[in-house]
Design an enzyme around this catalytic site. Structure first.
Site, mmCIF file in Angstrom:
data_model
loop_
_atom_site.group_PDB
_atom_site.id
_atom_site.type_symbol
_atom_site.label_atom_id
_atom_site.label_comp_id
_atom_site.label_asym_id
_atom_site.label_seq_id
_atom_site.Cartn_x
_atom_site.Cartn_y
_atom_site.Cartn_z
ATOM 1 N N SER A 89 87.357 36.865 2.699
ATOM 2 C CA SER A 89 88.835 36.062 3.088
ATOM 3 C C SER A 89 88.961 37.304 4.953
ATOM 4 O O SER A 89 89.448 37.072 5.396
ATOM 5 C CB SER A 89 89.924 36.174 2.376
ATOM 6 O OG SER A 89 89.666 34.763 1.857
ATOM 7 N N HIS A 113 83.292 31.288 6.246
ATOM 8 C CA HIS A 113 84.576 31.163 5.256
ATOM 9 C C HIS A 113 85.307 29.399 5.218
ATOM 10 O O HIS A 113 85.666 28.781 5.764
ATOM 11 C CB HIS A 113 85.388 31.621 5.881
ATOM 12 C CG HIS A 113 86.735 32.424 4.883
ATOM 13 N ND1 HIS A 113 87.941 32.686 6.407
ATOM 14 C CD2 HIS A 113 87.422 32.321 4.329
ATOM 15 C CE1 HIS A 113 88.616 32.772 5.034
ATOM 16 N NE2 HIS A 113 88.009 32.529 3.854
ATOM 17 N N GLU A 150 85.488 29.387 8.813
ATOM 18 C CA GLU A 150 84.812 29.677 9.861
ATOM 19 C C GLU A 150 83.789 30.377 9.506
ATOM 20 O O GLU A 150 83.922 31.199 8.797
ATOM 21 C CB GLU A 150 86.182 30.705 9.469
ATOM 22 C CG GLU A 150 87.892 30.255 10.175
ATOM 23 C CD GLU A 150 88.839 31.308 9.930
ATOM 24 O OE1 GLU A 150 89.946 31.868 10.513
ATOM 25 O OE2 GLU A 150 88.548 31.932 8.760
ATOM 26 N N ASN A 208 93.733 33.621 8.016
ATOM 27 C CA ASN A 208 94.057 34.683 6.886
ATOM 28 C C ASN A 208 95.377 34.987 7.862
ATOM 29 O O ASN A 208 96.465 35.854 7.326
ATOM 30 C CB ASN A 208 93.887 34.937 6.276
ATOM 31 C CG ASN A 208 92.785 34.102 4.649
ATOM 32 O OD1 ASN A 208 93.681 33.009 4.041
ATOM 33 N ND2 ASN A 208 91.641 34.311 4.563
#
Ligand SMILES: NC(=O)c1ccc[n+]([C@@H]2O[C@H](COP(=O)([O-])OP(=O)(O)OC[C@H]3O[C@@H](n4cnc5c(N)ncnc54)[C@H](O)[C@@H]3O)[C@@H](O)[C@H]2O)c1
Length: 284
Positions: free
Chosen positions: A119, A140, A152, A190
């Site tokens: 992450s 991701h 991602e 994130n």
């Protein structure tokens, strides 16, 4: 290279979800778990999920059987030797991931791509543990992997264009929407999401409102599908803490300093849905 066989490391929330996604897209999938019990548990979980989808008319029995037949589980890394793509999805801990990448390199065929589902952690540090840094990148997925469209694609300094192209094609074949991003902590989502989640915990610490009130406010006021505390419980509080720590280590920004309550809850084993108890209680 066409990606026909996918190896997944880790059978937690994300490893299991990614296995379902890849098998649904037609790939042969082998999941490596650390124990027989968790490997078997992942297969039982998938069978239950597929049965529910058939019951709800979302899949035919034949489709469900075909997906199930493409997934197997093992405890041995060697069993992943002929995979075209490895997706690492174990605990968010850089030392654990680096050791795993070094070990992978000894067992998996030389032209396979190694991708991490991290992450936040620096993908390049995993890449340089291997003799194939140009074949390593981040992929991701979001939680729950079967439902969320974004992936991602994280490009470390060492990755080749060909590797990124093949992984983008894989994500598209899985029905996902890939977005390429630089290897920087938190990537896009994130980096933007976690200051918000962390500040929601601070509001709770300051007793500005109840957790239910804050969740209701963010759904009703911002149109979010779930509030910050429901989302933290879904992500896992241990994973959330690891993400904030990695973001703080990269940027030194106070917005990323983990709220003390989050640290205390992780210490108490209150990890969210996966432990049955987090900001909310799931044991009833
Ligand atoms: N939870 C999320 O919302 C989410 C979303 C996207 C990406 N991720 C990332 O996916 C990865 C896995 O997260 P998760 O939510 O599935 O966590 P999880 O806690 O559900 O599963 C973690 C897995 O790692 C394994 N593991 C733990 N310690 C290990 C070790 N020392 N060696 C090998 N395996 C070990 C566990 O047995 C388990 O299979 C992390 O990198 C996380 O950041 C999580």
């Amino acid at each position: 290279m066409t990606i026909n066989k996918v190896g997944i490391l880790g059978s937690g929330i994300m490893g299991s979800g990614i296995a379902e996604v890849a098998a649904t897209a037609g790939a042969t999938v082998i999941v490596r778990s650390r124990s027989e019990a968790t490997a078997d548990g992942m297969i039982v979980g998938l069978e239950k999920l597929l049965a529910k989808q058939v019951e709800r008319g979302k899949k035919t029995q034949d489709e469900a059987d075909a997906i199930r037949s493409r997934v197997s589980a093992t405890t041995l890394l060697e069993d992943l030797a002929d995979c075209d793509l490895i997706i690492e999805s174990v605990v968010e801990d850089l030392d654990v991931k680096k050791a795993l990448f070094a070990e992978l390199d000894r067992h998996i065929k030389a032209d396979a791509i190694f991708a991490t589902n991290t992450s936040t952690l620096p993908v390049v540090e995993m890449a340089v543990q291997t003799a194939r840094p140009e074949r390593v990148c981040g992929v991701h997925f979001f939680n729950p992997a079967p439902a969320m469209s974004l992936v991602e694609i994280v490009r470390p300094l060492t990755a080749s264009d060909e590797t990124i192209k093949e992984v983008v094609e894989f994500a598209l074949a899985c029905g996902k929407e890939p977005v390429e991003v630089k290897d920087q902590a938190g990537f896009i989502v994130n980096a933007l999401l976690f200051p918000y989640l962390n500040n929601a915990i601070r509001l709770l610490e300051q007793q500005v409102a109840t957790k239910e009130g804050i969740d209701t406010a963010m759904k009703g006021g911002c149109g979010f599908p779930m509030g910050p505390f429901a989302l933290l419980d879904l992500v896992g509080l241990d994973t959330s803490l690891a993400i904030l720590e990695a973001l703080y280590a990269e940027f030194g920004d106070h917005n990323f300093t983990p709220a003390p309550l989050l640290k205390r809850m992780v210490a108490a084993g209150q990890l969210g849905r996966k432990s049955g108890h987090g900001f909310y209680d799931y044991r009833k």
